[in-house]
Scaffold this active site. Sequence first.
Site, PDB file in Angstrom:
ATOM      1  N   ASN A 152      -9.289 -18.744  -1.746  1.00 45.71           N
ATOM      2  CA  ASN A 152     -10.713 -18.662  -2.113  1.00 45.71           C
ATOM      3  C   ASN A 152     -11.584 -19.728  -1.453  1.00 45.71           C
ATOM      4  O   ASN A 152     -12.729 -19.461  -1.093  1.00 45.71           O
ATOM      5  CB  ASN A 152     -10.875 -18.680  -3.639  1.00 45.71           C
ATOM      6  N   GLY A 228      -3.464 -22.479  -7.071  1.00 50.26           N
ATOM      7  CA  GLY A 228      -3.226 -21.036  -7.031  1.00 50.26           C
ATOM      8  C   GLY A 228      -3.075 -20.472  -8.425  1.00 50.26           C
ATOM      9  O   GLY A 228      -3.661 -20.990  -9.392  1.00 50.26           O
ATOM     10  N   SER A 229      -2.255 -19.441  -8.532  1.00 48.29           N
ATOM     11  CA  SER A 229      -2.160 -18.704  -9.799  1.00 48.29           C
ATOM     12  C   SER A 229      -1.263 -19.426 -10.810  1.00 48.29           C
ATOM     13  O   SER A 229      -0.381 -20.212 -10.439  1.00 48.29           O
ATOM     14  CB  SER A 229      -1.598 -17.314  -9.525  1.00 48.29           C
ATOM     15  N   GLU A 248      -3.292 -27.053  -9.751  1.00 50.67           N
ATOM     16  CA  GLU A 248      -4.665 -26.645 -10.078  1.00 50.67           C
ATOM     17  C   GLU A 248      -4.622 -25.134 -10.227  1.00 50.67           C
ATOM     18  O   GLU A 248      -4.533 -24.407  -9.231  1.00 50.67           O
ATOM     19  CB  GLU A 248      -5.635 -27.029  -8.947  1.00 50.67           C
ATOM     20  N   LEU A 249      -4.694 -24.655 -11.460  1.00 49.95           N
ATOM     21  CA  LEU A 249      -4.465 -23.230 -11.691  1.00 49.95           C
ATOM     22  C   LEU A 249      -5.759 -22.541 -12.136  1.00 49.95           C
ATOM     23  O   LEU A 249      -6.839 -22.914 -11.707  1.00 49.95           O
ATOM     24  CB  LEU A 249      -3.314 -23.059 -12.684  1.00 49.95           C
ATOM     25  N   CYS A 282     -12.026 -20.851  -9.283  1.00 50.58           N
ATOM     26  CA  CYS A 282     -11.312 -21.126 -10.542  1.00 50.58           C
ATOM     27  C   CYS A 282     -12.281 -21.395 -11.677  1.00 50.58           C
ATOM     28  O   CYS A 282     -12.011 -21.065 -12.830  1.00 50.58           O
ATOM     29  CB  CYS A 282     -10.402 -22.341 -10.391  1.00 50.58           C
ATOM     30  N   GLU A 376      -7.989 -14.417 -16.366  1.00 50.08           N
ATOM     31  CA  GLU A 376      -8.918 -14.879 -15.326  1.00 50.08           C
ATOM     32  C   GLU A 376      -9.266 -13.710 -14.409  1.00 50.08           C
ATOM     33  O   GLU A 376      -8.393 -13.124 -13.772  1.00 50.08           O
ATOM     34  CB  GLU A 376      -8.258 -15.988 -14.507  1.00 50.08           C
TER      35      GLU A 376
HETATM   36  P1  ADP Z   1      -3.668 -16.002  -5.648  1.00 51.58           P
HETATM   37  O1  ADP Z   1      -3.459 -15.033  -6.752  1.00 51.58           O
HETATM   38  O2  ADP Z   1      -4.909 -16.802  -5.736  1.00 51.58           O
HETATM   39  O3  ADP Z   1      -3.407 -15.447  -4.279  1.00 51.58           O
HETATM   40  P2  ADP Z   1      -1.116 -17.338  -5.482  1.00 51.58           P
HETATM   41  O4  ADP Z   1      -0.586 -18.319  -6.471  1.00 51.58           O
HETATM   42  O5  ADP Z   1      -0.386 -16.062  -5.302  1.00 51.58           O
HETATM   43  O6  ADP Z   1      -2.606 -17.124  -5.933  1.00 51.58           O
HETATM   44  O7  ADP Z   1      -1.277 -18.005  -4.049  1.00 51.58           O
HETATM   45  C1  ADP Z   1      -1.674 -19.333  -3.851  1.00 51.58           C
HETATM   46  C2  ADP Z   1      -0.805 -19.958  -2.783  1.00 51.58           C
HETATM   47  O8  ADP Z   1       0.534 -19.963  -3.255  1.00 51.58           O
HETATM   48  C3  ADP Z   1      -0.767 -19.180  -1.467  1.00 51.58           C
HETATM   49  O9  ADP Z   1      -0.671 -20.091  -0.395  1.00 51.58           O
HETATM   50  C4  ADP Z   1       0.499 -18.379  -1.581  1.00 51.58           C
HETATM   51  O10 ADP Z   1       1.053 -18.023  -0.346  1.00 51.58           O
HETATM   52  C5  ADP Z   1       1.392 -19.356  -2.305  1.00 51.58           C
HETATM   53  N1  ADP Z   1       2.522 -18.751  -3.026  1.00 51.58           N
HETATM   54  C6  ADP Z   1       2.662 -17.508  -3.506  1.00 51.58           C
HETATM   55  N2  ADP Z   1       3.861 -17.351  -4.090  1.00 51.58           N
HETATM   56  C7  ADP Z   1       4.506 -18.538  -3.977  1.00 51.58           C
HETATM   57  C8  ADP Z   1       5.785 -19.051  -4.387  1.00 51.58           C
HETATM   58  N3  ADP Z   1       6.667 -18.304  -5.045  1.00 51.58           N
HETATM   59  N4  ADP Z   1       6.069 -20.338  -4.091  1.00 51.58           N
HETATM   60  C9  ADP Z   1       5.191 -21.122  -3.449  1.00 51.58           C
HETATM   61  N5  ADP Z   1       3.992 -20.707  -3.037  1.00 51.58           N
HETATM   62  C10 ADP Z   1       3.641 -19.433  -3.293  1.00 51.58           C
END
Ligand code: ADP
Length: 473
Positions: A152, A228-229, A248-249, A282, A376
């Site tokens: 984002n 990320g998520s 940071e989620l 976020c 979210e």
């Molecule tokens: P979003 O839903 O915002 O895409 P993610 O958590 O899937 O959130 O992605 C955020 C980051 O985490 C990206 O760089 C993605 O490639 C990475 N990511 C996704 N899955 C994993 C994982 N199992 N381990 C580490 N990084 C991951």
Amino acid sequence: METHPLYIGGETLSAGTVRTIPLPFDGSPVAKVHDAPADVIDRAVTAAVEGQKAMAAMTNAERSDLLFRLHAILSSEVANLGTLIAKETGKPLREARMEADRGMQTLLNAAIEARQLHGEVIPIDGAPVGAGRMAMTVREPVGIIAAITPFNVPFNLALHKIGPALAAGNAVIHKPAEQTPLSAFRIAEGLRQAGAPAGAYNLITGEGKPLGEAIVAHPGIQMITFTGSVAVGKWLRANCGLKKITLELGNASGVIIEPDADLDLAVARTVAGGFANSGQVCISIQRIYAHESIAAKFTEALKAAVEKLRIGHPLEEATEHSSLISESAAKRVESWVQDSLAKGARLVTGGTRDYATIPPTVLENVPDTAKTMSSEIFGPVVNVNTYRDIDDAIAKVNNTPYGLQAAVFTRDFERAFRAARKLKVGGVILNDTPSFRADLMPYGGIKESGIGREGPRYAIEEMTDTKVIVWKV
Ligand code: ADP
């Protein structure tokens, strides 16, 4: 079309399959990148060991100057960076340029903080065993930090990790989001031009899961900093063993609008805070609690304001609102809006999808069980509900697994601060959107919104270990 290689140990490397990055707005190709195989992580660690030694050997002033040079290099191309960010994210040019500018603020503060790195003198003779001794602390780099960043805000959120990590004498292995790796190549090139030691910054593009598994499993990586998520954050925490970790989620940001609030201000800031970057922030406004005496007026004014936003192609100057990150993301948001409507919400405006674009959408009277309230949304959708008593509104804002930032609009000083103390979040914004963030302030959540704080000074605290030195006098 250019295929971007990986960047490891100060050199480029072509490894893995080649993938095309599309413009999210219409799917047209923008650039090609590599999806690196997982064993590249080990090569990056080997390079980062040398990079980290070199970073740790530098003085505070030298690390600070390196970041000032990077700031100068990237500042000179901030307009191009804006275009690049718009292409990889699909956010409107004006917002992408704002992100590039904010990245410069982040770097500037990281450069300043590098000069401030310090420990303290401990009055150790306050303990009986401390008699005749003195003690001090020094802050030492944790070592090699894996920085995993989201789609984002790809440029500024990457700099929020890279800047403080280098400021504190660490090396970085950066894994940007699959969708948005392009601005990271400019950071790599900028660091090379600025004279960063080989291996201080290593860029690995590719899929999250295999690279994430290699990162958590590698004993040479001392810390993970992730944005990320929630699902991935929890997985990393559960699998990273004794590595340090900051997360940071997500959030489902709540806003309370009291009857005495400046409504024009509340509307204007809701437009900015609910719909910027198509709500893919976020701390984007998601749940608005408007006092029942002003809710109708507020919603009507909000509808009028969002319907004026110019929707269009992200690379057109006039565009104020554009696509989400992908068609599938837009389909998900659309289905969540449908879910809320099926559960009894009223559609005030928006709701319909055009490929990856969803217009600014306002829902009212949305039940807590609807997904747009409980999860979210990460899309351009705000829910407006009413309340009578501010304590109920505070309880409703708190009634979520998340706890990143929240906001209150009121002119009443006492109520504002009482609410600020009762809101269960990492940051409370008074009389502005909960998406307000100055890049130097502490930023981070409680509950499922994460662990640890960012903002260069605070990230440096996370990215250093305290060592105590005790001596007899
Ligand atoms: P979003 O839903 O915002 O895409 P993610 O958590 O899937 O959130 O992605 C955020 C980051 O985490 C990206 O760089 C993605 O490639 C990475 N990511 C996704 N899955 C994993 C994982 N199992 N381990 C580490 N990084 C991951």
